[in-house]
Design an enzyme around this catalytic site. Structure first.
Site, PDB file in Angstrom:
ATOM      1  N   HIS A  12       4.741   4.012   3.251  1.00 64.98           N
ATOM      2  CA  HIS A  12       5.289   3.165   2.177  1.00 64.98           C
ATOM      3  C   HIS A  12       5.998   4.009   1.114  1.00 64.98           C
ATOM      4  O   HIS A  12       5.860   3.765  -0.078  1.00 64.98           O
ATOM      5  CB  HIS A  12       4.201   2.268   1.578  1.00 64.98           C
ATOM      6  CG  HIS A  12       3.035   2.993   0.952  1.00 64.98           C
ATOM      7  ND1 HIS A  12       1.757   2.482   0.967  1.00 64.98           N
ATOM      8  CD2 HIS A  12       2.950   4.160   0.268  1.00 64.98           C
ATOM      9  CE1 HIS A  12       0.936   3.293   0.327  1.00 64.98           C
ATOM     10  NE2 HIS A  12       1.642   4.314  -0.112  1.00 64.98           N
ATOM     11  N   HIS A  59      -0.578   2.515  -7.149  1.00 69.55           N
ATOM     12  CA  HIS A  59      -0.239   3.840  -7.676  1.00 69.55           C
ATOM     13  C   HIS A  59      -0.267   3.826  -9.203  1.00 69.55           C
ATOM     14  O   HIS A  59       0.709   4.154  -9.869  1.00 69.55           O
ATOM     15  CB  HIS A  59       1.129   4.279  -7.169  1.00 69.55           C
ATOM     16  CG  HIS A  59       1.221   4.357  -5.664  1.00 69.55           C
ATOM     17  ND1 HIS A  59       1.346   3.238  -4.867  1.00 69.55           N
ATOM     18  CD2 HIS A  59       1.177   5.418  -4.823  1.00 69.55           C
ATOM     19  CE1 HIS A  59       1.400   3.618  -3.591  1.00 69.55           C
ATOM     20  NE2 HIS A  59       1.287   4.921  -3.538  1.00 69.55           N
ATOM     21  N   HIS A 193       1.595  14.300   3.818  1.00 71.56           N
ATOM     22  CA  HIS A 193       2.477  14.693   2.720  1.00 71.56           C
ATOM     23  C   HIS A 193       1.648  15.144   1.522  1.00 71.56           C
ATOM     24  O   HIS A 193       0.509  14.717   1.349  1.00 71.56           O
ATOM     25  CB  HIS A 193       3.439  13.573   2.328  1.00 71.56           C
ATOM     26  CG  HIS A 193       2.827  12.319   1.795  1.00 71.56           C
ATOM     27  ND1 HIS A 193       1.955  11.519   2.508  1.00 71.56           N
ATOM     28  CD2 HIS A 193       2.976  11.685   0.599  1.00 71.56           C
ATOM     29  CE1 HIS A 193       1.616  10.462   1.799  1.00 71.56           C
ATOM     30  NE2 HIS A 193       2.201  10.542   0.617  1.00 71.56           N
ATOM     31  N   GLU A 240      -4.178   8.587   2.718  1.00 68.38           N
ATOM     32  CA  GLU A 240      -3.735   7.193   2.828  1.00 68.38           C
ATOM     33  C   GLU A 240      -3.890   6.655   4.252  1.00 68.38           C
ATOM     34  O   GLU A 240      -3.934   5.440   4.466  1.00 68.38           O
ATOM     35  CB  GLU A 240      -2.277   7.077   2.385  1.00 68.38           C
ATOM     36  CG  GLU A 240      -2.072   7.282   0.898  1.00 68.38           C
ATOM     37  CD  GLU A 240      -0.610   7.234   0.488  1.00 68.38           C
ATOM     38  OE1 GLU A 240      -0.344   7.122  -0.716  1.00 68.38           O
ATOM     39  OE2 GLU A 240       0.277   7.312   1.370  1.00 68.38           O
TER      40      GLU A 240
END
Length: 292
Positions: A12, A59, A193, A240
């Site tokens: 996402h 977030h 990441h 995630e």
């Protein structure tokens, strides 16, 4: 009764949303990323669900760091796109399904998951980017969405095993909902990441592709990955991926992989995407095809 027919998982990345909104999808850098989603955009035209239960992480847009629920379920009638500092994304308001959401909340608490109930919440790129990747840029989203926020931003985070167990409980809860609904469960975020620190820019294709292989063939092995392993192997944001395990747990065993896509990089992130069909849905589709 309601039934889960398919699961979708996807990264996402916020920059993907910006590329869509700013009309950059055909640029050389972005074109290979969006090519990986052409299959699902065609598939979903004939497989549009009534409801998507979408596991994502906020977030610090609505769930700030002073209140951090481990698992939170959106029970509101609608959820507006959040302002993440540069204005809300120009996407439709997300329409919820309060009846199914309330049923899920009740059944999950009965199953000893301490869910936080959210009756008002804006949703950020963690939820709207996956919708854009699958449904494009419609005036209205073609299905209702139940946001399921998972804390992966502040320790302690849930384990992958706990997320898988939550998916299993969601599967049971959906089956007990009396309304005839076609439900999909989506898991979002990842893949490997890291956005800050000395290892900023870390991407681990070997870890990612091993995860994709085992997600379909050996999900029980993925349930044992620790938080430390995620940090070491897939970067600080790679955790995630536990939300992909939530989706996988909701589908049961014996699922069929319809589509897989992996691309490096997209804004310093490894992009992954899969589409799974439950064995029940595959059986029903085969019977329908035989009759035709």
């Amino acid at each position: 009764m309601a039934r889960i027919t398919a699961g979708i998982a996807t990264s996402h990345v916020p920059a993907i949303g910006a590329a869509i909104d700013l009309g950059k999808t055909e640029e050389d850098y972005w074109k290979p990323v969006f090519a990986g989603y052409e299959w699902v955009k065609e598939w979903v035209k004939d497989n549009t669900p009534d409801v998507v239960i979408l596991a994502y992480n906020d977030h610090a847009s609505s769930l700030m760091l002073d209140i951090v629920p481990t698992f939170a379920i959106g029970c509101a009638e609608e959820f507006r796109p959040a302002d993440e500092g540069w204005g809300p994304r120009p996407v439709p308001t997300v329409i919820g399904h309060p009846e199914l959401a309330a049923h899920l909340a009740e059944q999950l608490v009965i199953d000893e998951f301490d869910m936080t109930i959210l009756n008002e919440m804006d949703v950020d790129h963690g939820l709207t980017v996956p919708l854009s990747l699958v449904f494009g840029q419609p005036e209205e989203w073609p299905c209702k969405v139940i946001p399921l926020a998972v804390n992966v931003t502040q320790f302690p985070t849930p384990s992958g095993n706990r997320c898988f167990q939550l998916g299993e409980a969601i599967r049971d809860a959906v089956k007990s909902f009396p309304q005839d609904l076609n439900v999909q469960v989506w898991g979002t975020g990842g893949m490997s990441h890291q956005l800050q620190g000395p290892r900023a820019g870390l991407i681990n294709p070997e870890f990612d592709n091993n995860f994709l292989d085992k997600l379909i063939n050996d999900p029980d092995d993925l349930r044992t990955i620790t938080r430390l392993e995620y940090l070491r192997e897939s970067g600080s944001e790679g955790i995630e991926l536990i939300m992909w395990l939530l989706m996988r747990g909701a589908l049961g065993y014996g699922v069929e992989e319809l589509h897989r896509f992996y691309h490096v990089p997209a804004s310093n992130t490894a992009v992954g995407h899969v589409v799974y069909e439950t064995k029940e849905a595959a059986s029903a589709r085969a019977k329908a095809a035989a009759k035709a």
